[in-house]
Design an enzyme around this catalytic site. Sequence first.
Site, PDB file in Angstrom:
ATOM      1  N   LYS A 188       4.508  -0.994  -9.643  1.00 22.56           N
ATOM      2  CA  LYS A 188       4.384   0.462  -9.512  1.00 22.56           C
ATOM      3  C   LYS A 188       5.745   1.140  -9.415  1.00 22.56           C
ATOM      4  O   LYS A 188       5.893   2.299  -9.807  1.00 22.56           O
ATOM      5  CB  LYS A 188       3.478   0.846  -8.345  1.00 22.56           C
ATOM      6  CG  LYS A 188       3.981   0.452  -6.957  1.00 22.56           C
ATOM      7  CD  LYS A 188       4.761   1.530  -6.273  1.00 22.56           C
ATOM      8  CE  LYS A 188       5.162   1.224  -4.880  1.00 22.56           C
ATOM      9  NZ  LYS A 188       6.397   0.714  -4.509  1.00 22.56           N
ATOM     10  N   GLY A 215       0.835  -1.196   0.000  1.00 23.39           N
ATOM     11  CA  GLY A 215       0.000   0.000   0.000  1.00 23.39           C
ATOM     12  C   GLY A 215       0.867   1.241   0.000  1.00 23.39           C
ATOM     13  O   GLY A 215       2.091   1.146  -0.023  1.00 23.39           O
ATOM     14  N   THR A 270       3.949   6.858  -4.972  1.00 22.40           N
ATOM     15  CA  THR A 270       5.311   6.631  -5.474  1.00 22.40           C
ATOM     16  C   THR A 270       5.619   7.548  -6.656  1.00 22.40           C
ATOM     17  O   THR A 270       6.759   7.947  -6.862  1.00 22.40           O
ATOM     18  CB  THR A 270       5.485   5.149  -5.870  1.00 22.40           C
ATOM     19  OG1 THR A 270       4.986   4.340  -4.814  1.00 22.40           O
ATOM     20  CG2 THR A 270       6.932   4.792  -6.071  1.00 22.40           C
ATOM     21  N   ASP A 289      -0.651   2.894  -3.965  1.00 23.58           N
ATOM     22  CA  ASP A 289       0.803   2.879  -3.898  1.00 23.58           C
ATOM     23  C   ASP A 289       1.417   3.579  -5.108  1.00 23.58           C
ATOM     24  O   ASP A 289       2.427   4.295  -4.998  1.00 23.58           O
ATOM     25  CB  ASP A 289       1.264   1.412  -3.834  1.00 23.58           C
ATOM     26  CG  ASP A 289       2.629   1.266  -3.191  1.00 23.58           C
ATOM     27  OD1 ASP A 289       3.225   2.282  -2.798  1.00 23.58           O
ATOM     28  OD2 ASP A 289       3.102   0.119  -3.083  1.00 23.58           O
TER      29      ASP A 289
END
Lengths: 326, 326
Positions: A185, A130, A242, A238
């Site tokens: 990600k 997460g 990021t 996430d």
Amino acid sequence: MKIAVLGAGGWGTALARLLHLDGHSVTLWGHNPAHLLDLKTARENKRYLPGIALPESLFLEPDLSIASKDAEIILIALPSRAFREITCELPAVSPIIISATKGIERDTGLTMCGILEQNMPSSKAVAISGPTLALEVARGVPSAVVAASSSSSAADIAQQLLHRPAFRVYSSSDVIGVELGGALKNVVAIAAGVCDGLGFGDNAKAALLTRGLSEMRRLGVACGAQPETFSGLSGVGDLTVTCFSKLSRNRRFGERLGQGESVEQVLQTMEMVAEGVPTAYSASQLARNQQVATPIIDEVCSMLYEGKQAAQAMEDLINRQPKAED
Amino acid sequence: MKIAVLGAGGWGTALARLLHLDGHSVTLWGHNPAHLLDLKTARENKRYLPGIALPESLFLEPDLSIASKDAEIILIALPSRAFREITCELPAVSPIIISATKGIERDTGLTMCGILEQNMPSSKAVAISGPTLALEVARGVPSAVVAASSSSSAADIAQQLLHRPAFRVYSSSDVIGVELGGALKNVVAIAAGVCDGLGFGDNAKAALLTRGLSEMRRLGVACGAQPETFSGLSGVGDLTVTCFSKLSRNRRFGERLGQGESVEQVLQTMEMVAEGVPTAYSASQLARNQQVATPIIDEVCSMLYEGKQAAQAMEDLINRQPKAED
């Protein structure tokens, strides 16, 4: 509860501290005894989690077998490249393993719970993932994660263990989806950082993030994930933090590439591991094996492993012809 | 092509300029003749799009019937509150209407294309939506949108008309999904701004954005949208830029509430419309009618219309018990 936390980076330290503050008996292990000694002396992880005090009663142990002995829960926050080796050394019978590591193994295409299934088949594995910048979790600002396991009882235990108002824990049964979201990600975040480094705006970054999410979902679904998982905390959640946070290492890595530094220059001067770098390679492998189109992941791979210039990679992405959204 | 652009705010001006630079005959209409005169004199929209030169040959016309006469395409970028009234005054037969307005009508729960269906049933309506801060589009940094229409030929025409390397246009047939994404994200962005104003971090904002996206999708699906549309440019894409960009009005509105200003104070001193304010009300109405749970939208509504304190609203959200992700 007796808990071992493996990995004395920012995330492992933050999680060990969080569990300790809740009254558990927590032992933090790291592979570098000198680093652990620094933590013990300073009662602070100055390198990876500066400004956060570590309580005296949080155990710091450089011997893996001592640290993990009799632990009811082992929480792993190691870099992905060390995951297989270290989990091979763990006691064969460990009831619950919680993985906070985000990556995809090169050549095998396995996520961390996939490695655990091979190495520790009798343990119940839980992945947590997460939008969790370690420093923010340590500071106690509200965060939320998802705990995923094929065992609903293990997911429940992880949820009960970790949940508090400032650290909300949702549950999921889609382990591969949660893990691939967290791993992939980081690759998209490198591309988002390149956008920043090249001086593009927020529109471009948001569009890239959206198209990157579409690649993550396509590749994830081909690997058996549920598509909706990529719209959750381990996917969109996430990914946004990021791609947008100044604190993100993977975004910063890409930003420096976009500003004209070479991959080698960035690698030599980064203190912490940017997981997106190895993951770009294994994700691109995985996509080829699964015959899934992943143009953004492939361009990141070309920048990192084939010396392609950042500006050229972005231009090639922008010049692709859009059709219907997918 | 002869094109009329209605609405001389930042977005209308940026789109009129973009189409004009491509060689079309473009007339920009605004409801305020004095504002249009300023644009004509300065050849710049100093109020809403500062620093961007407007070409001499871009027509500025204060009379709606003259502006829209013989237009092959009418592009509407008005505030949602003016949409019904102005579209009532348009020539009954206009081949293609492109709506760039994002909102939900109070009481009826209609999106802008829903209003067009009532007002201009013989026209083909297209909605464009996506992460498009007007100033960035005007500066020519890469952006991407989706053009949605129940008529695939109209979507194709809009795509061909607007698409260029720095303004990528994807297509979709899910009009209600694209429109609800664009409208509802403004409400979530107010909540994200409250997070900023209260000094929460990026983790909290990303978690809120993710849970907000889940509400958007639930409500959208109840209204007939495709769930996957909310993972596209008009959903995730627009939501992230609006929640994270310093340039976003709705985020800024929430930030000021989080910093302790009252709704009245913020409303009195904001130059531009924050569409999330009326949309919060109509979205909450719509959710009640559709019996969909929308806790974030409801808390925003309570802050805006019932005087609930920002800190209390956030605390009530954080204290909700999470279960499985949905």
